[in-house]
Design a protein around this motif. Structure first.
Motif, PDB file in Angstrom:
ATOM      1  N   ASN A  36       3.695   5.957   3.301  1.00 17.34           N
ATOM      2  CA  ASN A  36       2.911   7.171   3.132  1.00 17.34           C
ATOM      3  C   ASN A  36       3.806   8.247   2.535  1.00 17.34           C
ATOM      4  O   ASN A  36       4.919   8.460   3.017  1.00 17.34           O
ATOM      5  CB  ASN A  36       2.371   7.651   4.480  1.00 17.34           C
ATOM      6  CG  ASN A  36       1.514   6.600   5.142  1.00 17.34           C
ATOM      7  OD1 ASN A  36       0.515   6.174   4.589  1.00 17.34           O
ATOM      8  ND2 ASN A  36       1.920   6.161   6.319  1.00 17.34           N
ATOM      9  N   SER A  57       0.844  -1.190   0.000  1.00 18.78           N
ATOM     10  CA  SER A  57       0.000   0.000   0.000  1.00 18.78           C
ATOM     11  C   SER A  57       0.877   1.236   0.000  1.00 18.78           C
ATOM     12  O   SER A  57       1.740   1.397   0.875  1.00 18.78           O
ATOM     13  CB  SER A  57      -0.907   0.028   1.236  1.00 18.78           C
ATOM     14  OG  SER A  57      -1.796  -1.067   1.235  1.00 18.78           O
ATOM     15  N   GLU A  79       5.406   5.286  -6.993  1.00 17.48           N
ATOM     16  CA  GLU A  79       5.038   3.874  -6.774  1.00 17.48           C
ATOM     17  C   GLU A  79       6.060   2.931  -7.394  1.00 17.48           C
ATOM     18  O   GLU A  79       6.459   1.942  -6.774  1.00 17.48           O
ATOM     19  CB  GLU A  79       3.638   3.612  -7.342  1.00 17.48           C
ATOM     20  CG  GLU A  79       2.547   4.299  -6.548  1.00 17.48           C
ATOM     21  CD  GLU A  79       1.197   4.310  -7.247  1.00 17.48           C
ATOM     22  OE1 GLU A  79       1.096   3.794  -8.396  1.00 17.48           O
ATOM     23  OE2 GLU A  79       0.240   4.854  -6.660  1.00 17.48           O
ATOM     24  N   TYR A  94       0.304   5.270  -0.053  1.00 20.93           N
ATOM     25  CA  TYR A  94      -0.669   6.345   0.062  1.00 20.93           C
ATOM     26  C   TYR A  94       0.037   7.652  -0.279  1.00 20.93           C
ATOM     27  O   TYR A  94       1.000   8.031   0.385  1.00 20.93           O
ATOM     28  CB  TYR A  94      -1.248   6.396   1.472  1.00 20.93           C
ATOM     29  CG  TYR A  94      -1.916   5.102   1.862  1.00 20.93           C
ATOM     30  CD1 TYR A  94      -3.170   4.776   1.367  1.00 20.93           C
ATOM     31  CD2 TYR A  94      -1.272   4.197   2.702  1.00 20.93           C
ATOM     32  CE1 TYR A  94      -3.784   3.579   1.708  1.00 20.93           C
ATOM     33  CE2 TYR A  94      -1.882   2.996   3.049  1.00 20.93           C
ATOM     34  CZ  TYR A  94      -3.132   2.697   2.549  1.00 20.93           C
ATOM     35  OH  TYR A  94      -3.721   1.509   2.892  1.00 20.93           O
ATOM     36  N   GLU A 150       4.977  -7.553   2.893  1.00 19.95           N
ATOM     37  CA  GLU A 150       4.198  -6.533   2.214  1.00 19.95           C
ATOM     38  C   GLU A 150       4.384  -5.249   3.014  1.00 19.95           C
ATOM     39  O   GLU A 150       4.474  -5.279   4.246  1.00 19.95           O
ATOM     40  CB  GLU A 150       2.715  -6.919   2.149  1.00 19.95           C
ATOM     41  CG  GLU A 150       2.437  -8.047   1.184  1.00 19.95           C
ATOM     42  CD  GLU A 150       2.756  -7.675  -0.257  1.00 19.95           C
ATOM     43  OE1 GLU A 150       2.344  -6.579  -0.712  1.00 19.95           O
ATOM     44  OE2 GLU A 150       3.425  -8.467  -0.938  1.00 19.95           O
ATOM     45  N   THR A 205      -4.203  -4.652   7.641  1.00 18.68           N
ATOM     46  CA  THR A 205      -3.717  -5.143   6.346  1.00 18.68           C
ATOM     47  C   THR A 205      -2.625  -6.196   6.478  1.00 18.68           C
ATOM     48  O   THR A 205      -2.341  -6.896   5.503  1.00 18.68           O
ATOM     49  CB  THR A 205      -3.150  -3.980   5.511  1.00 18.68           C
ATOM     50  OG1 THR A 205      -1.991  -3.452   6.177  1.00 18.68           O
ATOM     51  CG2 THR A 205      -4.191  -2.890   5.297  1.00 18.68           C
ATOM     52  N   GLU A 230       0.412  -5.448   6.701  1.00 17.77           N
ATOM     53  CA  GLU A 230       1.593  -4.870   6.065  1.00 17.77           C
ATOM     54  C   GLU A 230       2.488  -4.192   7.098  1.00 17.77           C
ATOM     55  O   GLU A 230       2.006  -3.646   8.094  1.00 17.77           O
ATOM     56  CB  GLU A 230       1.182  -3.837   5.017  1.00 17.77           C
ATOM     57  CG  GLU A 230       0.411  -4.441   3.863  1.00 17.77           C
ATOM     58  CD  GLU A 230      -0.140  -3.401   2.917  1.00 17.77           C
ATOM     59  OE1 GLU A 230      -0.184  -3.701   1.710  1.00 17.77           O
ATOM     60  OE2 GLU A 230      -0.530  -2.302   3.363  1.00 17.77           O
ATOM     61  N   GLU A 247       3.760  -0.857   3.699  1.00 18.42           N
ATOM     62  CA  GLU A 247       2.929   0.342   3.613  1.00 18.42           C
ATOM     63  C   GLU A 247       3.842   1.550   3.724  1.00 18.42           C
ATOM     64  O   GLU A 247       4.677   1.618   4.630  1.00 18.42           O
ATOM     65  CB  GLU A 247       1.916   0.346   4.755  1.00 18.42           C
ATOM     66  CG  GLU A 247       1.052   1.583   4.832  1.00 18.42           C
ATOM     67  CD  GLU A 247       0.091   1.544   6.012  1.00 18.42           C
ATOM     68  OE1 GLU A 247       0.035   2.546   6.739  1.00 18.42           O
ATOM     69  OE2 GLU A 247      -0.592   0.511   6.191  1.00 18.42           O
TER      70      GLU A 247
END
Length: 167
Positions: free
Chosen positions: A41, A2, A22, A4, A37, A96, A98, A39
């Protein structure tokens, strides 16, 4: 994974910032063989916005290009075994599963300024700042000369893998 991305400025670049960020984050995770995995931000801001945060968190009263706020304290850079420890459950997003690596803040104005100054594309500069910050989220630093050289080599390898070269 993920990622964000939040834009907190009206400053606009005529490039696909989200894709570049990304792609570079994914490339850094793959290059470092991150075992979970993740995450991440990302906040896109301008010089005024990053100046304010730089002053508040680092007591440096000027804008900078990128700030990194890692969530994990590593015993050694790039050693992800600390995440495996039972007491490290705080690193996982319980919803999640993550690993929360941390936050990145990038000044879009600095992307343009530095791309022009260094004579390369805005795409490459944005990818560079993202790769640089990801290495900070993996526990790397550049306070000592040896650390700086190692980080520069890793940045260039990540960027090359992602196709963001100086040409």
């Amino acid at each position: 994974m993920s990622i964000y991305i939040e834009k907190e400025t009206e400053y606009h670049l005529d490039i696909d910032c989200n894709h570049i960020i990304e792609h570079t984050i994914q490339g850094a995770l793959e290059y470092m063989d991150f075992p979970y995995e993740a995450e991440v931000n990302v906040v896109l801001t301008d010089n005024d916005g990053i100046h304010e945060v730089n002053r508040e968190f680092r007591q440096i009263d000027r804008p900078t290009d990128v700030l990194s706020f890692p969530f994990i304290e590593y015993e050694q850079e790039g050693d992800f075994s600390v995440i495996d420890e039972e007491e490290a459950e705080e690193y996982f997003n319980l919803e999640t599963g993550e690993v929360m690596l941390g936050d990145i803040m990038i000044s879009l104005e600095k992307v343009v300024e530095q791309a022009k100054s260094y004579g390369h594309s805005k795409e490459r500069e944005l990818a560079f700042l993202t790769a640089h910050s990801m290495l900070h989220l993996f526990g790397f630093d550049h306070m000592e000369e040896e650390e700086r050289i190692r980080m520069e080599r890793l940045q260039e390898e990540i960027l090359s893998q992602c196709g963001y070269t100086r040409q």
